[in-house]
Design a protein around this motif. Sequence first.
Motif, PDB file in Angstrom:
ATOM      1  N   LEU A 245      -6.867 -48.750 -14.410  1.00  0.00           N
ATOM      2  CA  LEU A 245      -6.036 -48.213 -15.471  1.00  0.00           C
ATOM      3  C   LEU A 245      -6.860 -47.380 -16.442  1.00  0.00           C
ATOM      4  O   LEU A 245      -6.427 -46.327 -16.909  1.00  0.00           O
ATOM      5  N   LEU A 246      -8.074 -47.813 -16.735  1.00  0.00           N
ATOM      6  CA  LEU A 246      -8.919 -47.099 -17.688  1.00  0.00           C
ATOM      7  C   LEU A 246      -9.386 -45.767 -17.144  1.00  0.00           C
ATOM      8  O   LEU A 246      -9.744 -44.870 -17.918  1.00  0.00           O
ATOM      9  N   GLY A 247      -9.364 -45.608 -15.815  1.00  0.00           N
ATOM     10  CA  GLY A 247      -9.938 -44.395 -15.254  1.00  0.00           C
ATOM     11  C   GLY A 247      -8.955 -43.483 -14.566  1.00  0.00           C
ATOM     12  O   GLY A 247      -9.358 -42.556 -13.882  1.00  0.00           O
ATOM     13  N   THR A 248      -7.623 -43.729 -14.689  1.00  0.00           N
ATOM     14  CA  THR A 248      -6.669 -42.944 -13.929  1.00  0.00           C
ATOM     15  C   THR A 248      -5.652 -42.239 -14.802  1.00  0.00           C
ATOM     16  O   THR A 248      -4.681 -41.709 -14.307  1.00  0.00           O
ATOM     17  N   ALA A 249      -5.825 -42.232 -16.113  1.00  0.00           N
ATOM     18  CA  ALA A 249      -4.899 -41.499 -16.958  1.00  0.00           C
ATOM     19  C   ALA A 249      -4.993 -40.018 -16.623  1.00  0.00           C
ATOM     20  O   ALA A 249      -6.060 -39.490 -16.361  1.00  0.00           O
ATOM     21  N   ASP A 250      -3.817 -39.341 -16.640  1.00  0.00           N
ATOM     22  CA  ASP A 250      -3.764 -37.917 -16.298  1.00  0.00           C
ATOM     23  C   ASP A 250      -4.397 -37.676 -14.935  1.00  0.00           C
ATOM     24  O   ASP A 250      -5.315 -36.873 -14.775  1.00  0.00           O
ATOM     25  N   ALA A 251      -3.898 -38.403 -13.921  1.00  0.00           N
ATOM     26  CA  ALA A 251      -4.500 -38.309 -12.591  1.00  0.00           C
ATOM     27  C   ALA A 251      -3.852 -37.234 -11.730  1.00  0.00           C
ATOM     28  O   ALA A 251      -4.207 -37.078 -10.572  1.00  0.00           O
TER      29      ALA A 251
ATOM     30  N   ALA B 185      -0.423 -36.156  -0.815  1.00  0.00           N
ATOM     31  CA  ALA B 185      -0.708 -36.527   0.579  1.00  0.00           C
ATOM     32  C   ALA B 185      -2.200 -36.540   0.866  1.00  0.00           C
ATOM     33  O   ALA B 185      -2.600 -36.846   2.003  1.00  0.00           O
ATOM     34  N   GLN B 186      -3.033 -36.223  -0.131  1.00  0.00           N
ATOM     35  CA  GLN B 186      -4.481 -36.139   0.021  1.00  0.00           C
ATOM     36  C   GLN B 186      -4.862 -35.205   1.169  1.00  0.00           C
ATOM     37  O   GLN B 186      -5.807 -35.451   1.923  1.00  0.00           O
TER      38      GLN B 186
ATOM     39  N   ASN C 210     -11.198 -32.024  -4.605  1.00  0.00           N
ATOM     40  CA  ASN C 210     -11.884 -32.943  -3.693  1.00  0.00           C
ATOM     41  C   ASN C 210     -12.650 -34.015  -4.462  1.00  0.00           C
ATOM     42  O   ASN C 210     -12.635 -35.200  -4.106  1.00  0.00           O
ATOM     43  N   ALA C 211     -13.319 -33.606  -5.545  1.00  0.00           N
ATOM     44  CA  ALA C 211     -14.078 -34.565  -6.352  1.00  0.00           C
ATOM     45  C   ALA C 211     -13.145 -35.577  -7.021  1.00  0.00           C
ATOM     46  O   ALA C 211     -13.452 -36.775  -7.086  1.00  0.00           O
ATOM     47  N   GLN C 212     -11.991 -35.116  -7.502  1.00  0.00           N
ATOM     48  CA  GLN C 212     -11.052 -36.024  -8.164  1.00  0.00           C
ATOM     49  C   GLN C 212     -10.438 -37.011  -7.178  1.00  0.00           C
ATOM     50  O   GLN C 212     -10.322 -38.211  -7.471  1.00  0.00           O
ATOM     51  N   LEU C 213     -10.053 -36.521  -6.014  1.00  0.00           N
ATOM     52  CA  LEU C 213      -9.489 -37.424  -5.012  1.00  0.00           C
ATOM     53  C   LEU C 213     -10.533 -38.408  -4.504  1.00  0.00           C
ATOM     54  O   LEU C 213     -10.220 -39.579  -4.244  1.00  0.00           O
ATOM     55  N   SER C 214     -11.767 -37.954  -4.354  1.00  0.00           N
ATOM     56  CA  SER C 214     -12.834 -38.856  -3.901  1.00  0.00           C
ATOM     57  C   SER C 214     -13.105 -39.940  -4.927  1.00  0.00           C
ATOM     58  O   SER C 214     -13.363 -41.109  -4.572  1.00  0.00           O
ATOM     59  N   GLU C 215     -13.032 -39.568  -6.210  1.00  0.00           N
ATOM     60  CA  GLU C 215     -13.262 -40.559  -7.271  1.00  0.00           C
ATOM     61  C   GLU C 215     -12.165 -41.619  -7.259  1.00  0.00           C
ATOM     62  O   GLU C 215     -12.435 -42.815  -7.417  1.00  0.00           O
ATOM     63  N   LEU C 216     -10.930 -41.192  -7.037  1.00  0.00           N
ATOM     64  CA  LEU C 216      -9.828 -42.160  -6.937  1.00  0.00           C
ATOM     65  C   LEU C 216     -10.033 -43.067  -5.716  1.00  0.00           C
ATOM     66  O   LEU C 216      -9.876 -44.296  -5.803  1.00  0.00           O
TER      67      LEU C 216
ATOM     68  N   GLY D  51     -10.394 -47.320  -4.691  1.00  0.00           N
ATOM     69  CA  GLY D  51      -9.257 -47.855  -3.950  1.00  0.00           C
ATOM     70  C   GLY D  51      -7.929 -47.467  -4.566  1.00  0.00           C
ATOM     71  O   GLY D  51      -6.927 -48.168  -4.374  1.00  0.00           O
ATOM     72  N   ALA D  52      -7.897 -46.356  -5.273  1.00  0.00           N
ATOM     73  CA  ALA D  52      -6.672 -45.921  -5.946  1.00  0.00           C
ATOM     74  C   ALA D  52      -6.161 -44.630  -5.322  1.00  0.00           C
ATOM     75  O   ALA D  52      -6.895 -43.896  -4.646  1.00  0.00           O
ATOM     76  N   ARG D  53      -4.893 -44.354  -5.580  1.00  0.00           N
ATOM     77  CA  ARG D  53      -4.267 -43.136  -5.063  1.00  0.00           C
ATOM     78  C   ARG D  53      -3.241 -42.652  -6.074  1.00  0.00           C
ATOM     79  O   ARG D  53      -2.467 -43.445  -6.617  1.00  0.00           O
ATOM     80  N   ASN D  54      -3.245 -41.361  -6.321  1.00  0.00           N
ATOM     81  CA  ASN D  54      -2.283 -40.770  -7.251  1.00  0.00           C
ATOM     82  C   ASN D  54      -1.176 -40.080  -6.464  1.00  0.00           C
ATOM     83  O   ASN D  54      -1.452 -39.325  -5.527  1.00  0.00           O
ATOM     84  N   ILE D  55       0.056 -40.342  -6.860  1.00  0.00           N
ATOM     85  CA  ILE D  55       1.214 -39.767  -6.177  1.00  0.00           C
ATOM     86  C   ILE D  55       2.089 -39.065  -7.214  1.00  0.00           C
ATOM     87  O   ILE D  55       2.548 -39.690  -8.174  1.00  0.00           O
TER      88      ILE D  55
END
Length: 314
Positions: A16-22, A204-205, A223-229, A233-237
């Motif tokens: 939660l602390l690292g996914t705001a505005d994902a 869809a990554q 790519n860097a943002q998706l890799s960080e997620l 173990g997180a995914r933004n949809i």
Amino acid sequence: MRNFRLLPIAFAVFCLLGTADARPGGGSSIGSRGSHTWSAPPRTSITPGWARPMDQSATPRPSPNYGGAPGYAAPARPMPGYGAPAYRPSYPVRHPFLSGFAGGFLGAGFFGLLSGHGMMGGMTGGTSFFGFLFQVLIIGGLIAFVLRLFGNRRQNQMSASSTGMPAGASPFGNNGGSTPVTLTNDDYTSFQRLLLDIQAAWSAQNMRALASMATPEMTGYFNAQLSELASRGARNIVSNVQFQRGDLSEAWREGNLTYATVAMRYAMTDVTTDSMGNVIDGSSTEPMTVTELWTFVRADGRGNWILSAIQQAG
């Protein structure tokens, strides 16, 4: 055992602390806008405030800073009307010939008065008086003519020096400048389609699809943002994206590239889930509205529009 039960909670809090505005761009201002990268985009009806300066860009930041929009630096060449006013020498320094001529003329007249011969060698009758007036008018006309001649020449030189180009030359062109362009309805349709397609590829990554719709620089950021997620173990949809309104900020050409910065307001559902599909950030029922400035670029005569920058509205 008690500590083991707390692990899922700690993981959720960490995510939660690292996914705001994902969403794509992560709520940051990233990318490049050609020579306009570090210049504030013109305001629009839906972005009346300043756009946030770039947080990341492959375009080097020019210097020094100037007193324009907050956080923006001056362009490489000062534009007319900006920066400190140019030093303007005094009149005697700017026109030494005219100053010396007028000074000598008046000096001779006053010397005549002091020596008892009058302003112009004495005026002893109507003929001398009208002759004096005639001389004054002729000399005054000559001075006015020369002043106007020097003034026009100086104004042309100042105009040339302020733009860095010869007097009379156009301030636009392909020689390091930018030329305004006019967009068509098909261009605006492409911008809206890219907004929707990029959000779908992001969810869809699908990096291959993102690479076909964005510059290599923007693809690297995505790519860097998706890799960080993924590392957490997180995914933004992002789903249910609905374009609401758009407004052109500016469109211009540099060399064989055409740029367009467009303010876009859209609604969407933005959630971040863990590896089990549990929502750890955002809401699947409460849509959010976002206003951003997206810059697109294309090569003239070939190719399609692709994304080159995202800026947050100020």
